[in-house]
Design a protein around this motif. Structure first.
Motif, short mmCIF file in Angstrom:
data_model
loop_
_atom_site.label_atom_id
_atom_site.label_comp_id
_atom_site.label_asym_id
_atom_site.label_seq_id
_atom_site.Cartn_x
_atom_site.Cartn_y
_atom_site.Cartn_z
N TYR A 1 0.83 -1.22 0.00
CA TYR A 1 0.00 0.00 0.00
C TYR A 1 0.87 1.28 0.00
O TYR A 1 2.10 1.22 -0.02
CB TYR A 1 -0.94 0.05 1.22
N HIS B 1 2.99 -5.59 8.26
CA HIS B 1 2.19 -6.16 7.17
C HIS B 1 3.19 -6.58 6.09
O HIS B 1 3.78 -5.72 5.43
CB HIS B 1 1.21 -5.11 6.65
N HIS C 1 -1.33 -10.82 10.50
CA HIS C 1 -2.28 -11.55 9.64
C HIS C 1 -1.63 -12.59 8.71
O HIS C 1 -1.68 -12.46 7.48
CB HIS C 1 -3.18 -10.61 8.84
N CYS D 1 -9.69 -9.12 1.24
CA CYS D 1 -8.84 -8.57 2.29
C CYS D 1 -7.41 -8.93 1.91
O CYS D 1 -7.20 -9.77 1.03
CB CYS D 1 -9.21 -9.12 3.66
N SER D 2 -6.48 -8.30 2.56
CA SER D 2 -5.08 -8.56 2.21
C SER D 2 -4.25 -8.75 3.47
O SER D 2 -4.33 -7.91 4.36
CB SER D 2 -4.52 -7.40 1.39
N ASP E 1 -7.71 -8.13 12.54
CA ASP E 1 -7.58 -7.18 11.43
C ASP E 1 -8.97 -6.65 11.06
O ASP E 1 -9.25 -6.39 9.88
CB ASP E 1 -6.90 -7.83 10.21
N GLY F 1 -10.22 -3.43 0.89
CA GLY F 1 -9.89 -4.70 1.55
C GLY F 1 -10.17 -4.67 3.03
O GLY F 1 -9.74 -3.77 3.75
N GLY F 2 -10.90 -5.68 3.49
CA GLY F 2 -11.13 -5.81 4.93
C GLY F 2 -12.45 -6.48 5.21
O GLY F 2 -13.39 -6.40 4.41
#
Ligand code: DUC
Ligand code: ZN
Ligand code: ZN
Length: 457
Positions: free
Chosen positions: A155, A181, A237, A285-286, A313, A334-335
């Motif tokens: 990101y 991340h 995550h 999501c990522s 997350d 994403g999420g």
């Protein structure tokens, strides 16, 4: 002695022990653990488990991605849903503005959270590219209670490897805990571009543009840089066995590396992206949700100690925002929402005999509290905050948006059946959830200054 509150007759489960006892609470703290305790308020927990309140150290409330895209739970709705699910402490994030000092960014995020939170909370400090010029402020952020620092390899917040090195050095020098991340952004960008240009635009292509071996590569690279810098590192995550193997190898070498996974990786598989229409966008999501074999590897890693904790997350986006990417998966925010089902979700590892009830408590309460420097949370012992959950291990529930309290018009867990659910949630001695009723109020939660247990070098 008469306590303010006594939780009576329950089976107390901590990360290290299981025993029948009453728990006496005074002035918001655990004051006694024993037999036949009496209190002004008494709650009978016979037939139920009494555990420390859940600690979720990875959530994103009202997180803005720009262009009107903001995660749908604010600090009130999100912490209220957390409480319904038995979580009594969260850790969210500060993302300082480009012109702000880290401590000014912290003050702004606290001003958003403080009037709304119904449970206690902490904040990680994000170190993005703009913050590389502010690394001399890392100590001030640490001293203000942000003992952990978020780094991104993806990101707009992503750091290149040189920036990562410098950030890790500054965090090490302050005695902070870095969390990361880890994804390979250059590979992702190349694959996304190739797939979109070829007309492969459905959510099916989201996980195929973020391959598991490349998540493993990024995590391994971050681990190697952290080892070179001589600092601990926590991997956020973890979605796949590739990252588990990197963490396992580092820990076998004695390196202070930890990892977490999240309910979406434990309960969903990448088939979810093939649901028709808008529904296929919801689980984006990522890192992405992976094939079934990874899901099984993650459950086993939790049981074997190769992953150390479970967070969420939590970062829901409503269906109208997910729809922005209906015809181009790369534009889907994403999420997913998981904050309410985490504790009961991970309890399925006990039901399915992946691990013991003590390990469940360790994964959801004790280990996250220790990692994040929440010294008064995550355990049941005299003198700690009376954050307690009375958990009914036999209650069957079917998850749905009607059942859950998250502010989102969909849940990726719709129709999933669980055994076990919290009956009572107690935060610093105050009963805030009882038998499905919310008894707390916005603003009663407190900001917790966190100092992780890291030897300063
Ligand atoms: N990944 C998501 O899918 N959402 C929030 C942030 C992140 O890293
Ligand atoms: Zn992330
Ligand atoms: Zn996150």
């Amino acid at each position: 002695m008469n306590f303010d509150l006594v939780v009576k007759n329950g089976l107390v489960v901590s990360a290290s022990a299981t025993y029948h006892a009453d728990i006496g609470v005074s002035a918001g703290k655990i004051a006694a653990i024993g037999e036949d305790l009496a209190g002004a308020q008494e709650i009978d927990a016979a037939g139920k488990l009494v555990i420390p309140g859940g600690v979720d150290i990875h959530v994103h409330m009202q997180m803005s991605l720009g262009d009107g895209v903001i995660s749908s739970d604010d600090f009130y709705s999100g912490t209220r849903a957390a409480a319904f699910g038995g979580t009594t402490t969260i850790v969210d994030f500060v993302e300082p503005g480009p012109e702000q000092t880290l401590v000014e960014g912290l003050a702004d995020r606290r001003a958003e959270a403080d009037p709304q939170v119904v449970i206690d909370y902490g904040l990680h400090m994000t170190i993005g590219p703009n913050e590389i010029a502010k690394l001399d402020q890392v100590q001030a952020a640490y001293d203000a209670g942000c003992g952990s620092f978020k780094l991104y390899m993806a990101y707009g917040f992503r750091l290149d490897d040189g920036q990562l090195l410098r950030a890790l050095e500054a965090i090490r020098d302050a005695g902070g805990q870095p969390v990361i991340h880890a994804e390979n952004w250059d590979v992702i960008c190349a694959l996304v571009e190739r797939n979109v240009q070829a007309g492969r635009t459905t959510p099916h292509w989201h996980p195929r543009s973020r391959p598991a071996p490349m998540e493993g590569e990024a995590a391994g690279r971050a681990i190697d840089i952290a080892h070179f810098v001589d600092t601990p590192l926590h991997i956020f995550h973890v979605s796949c066995s590739d990252v588990v193997e990197r963490i396992k190898a580092a820990r076998a070498a004695g390196w202070p590396i930890t990892g977490e996974t999240c309910p979406q990786y434990l309960f969903l598989t990448w088939d979810a992206y093939d649901a028709p229409g808008l529904a296929g966008t919801f689980p984006v999501c990522s890192p992405p949700i992976r094939a079934k074999s990874h899901q099984e590897a993650l459950w086993q890693a939790l049981g074997r100690g190769d992953l150390q904790l479970v967070t969420t997350d939590h970062c829901p986006f409503t269906s109208d925002l997910k729809a922005r990417g209906l015809h181009d998966f790369s534009k889907i925010p994403g999420g997913v929402p998981s904050i309410e089902m985490r504790l009961a979700g991970v309890y399925q590892g006990v039901v399915r005999e992946h691990f013991s009830p003590n390990r469940w408590v360790e994964l959801c309460c004790t280990a996250p509290a220790r990692l994040a420097g929440l010294h008064d949370k995550g355990d049941i012992a005299i003198g700690l905050d009376a954050d307690l959950v009375i958990f009914d291990p036999d209650r069957p529930v079917t998850l749905s948006t009607d059942f859950l309290h998250e502010r989102c018009d969909w849940t990726p867990y719709d129709g999933i059946e669980l055994t076990g659910w919290p009956a009572v949630t107690i935060s610093r001695g105050e009963v805030i959830i009882r038998d499905g009723e919310f008894l707390g109020e916005p603003g009663r939660g407190r900001f917790v200054e966190r100092i992780p247990n890291i030897v300063k070098r």
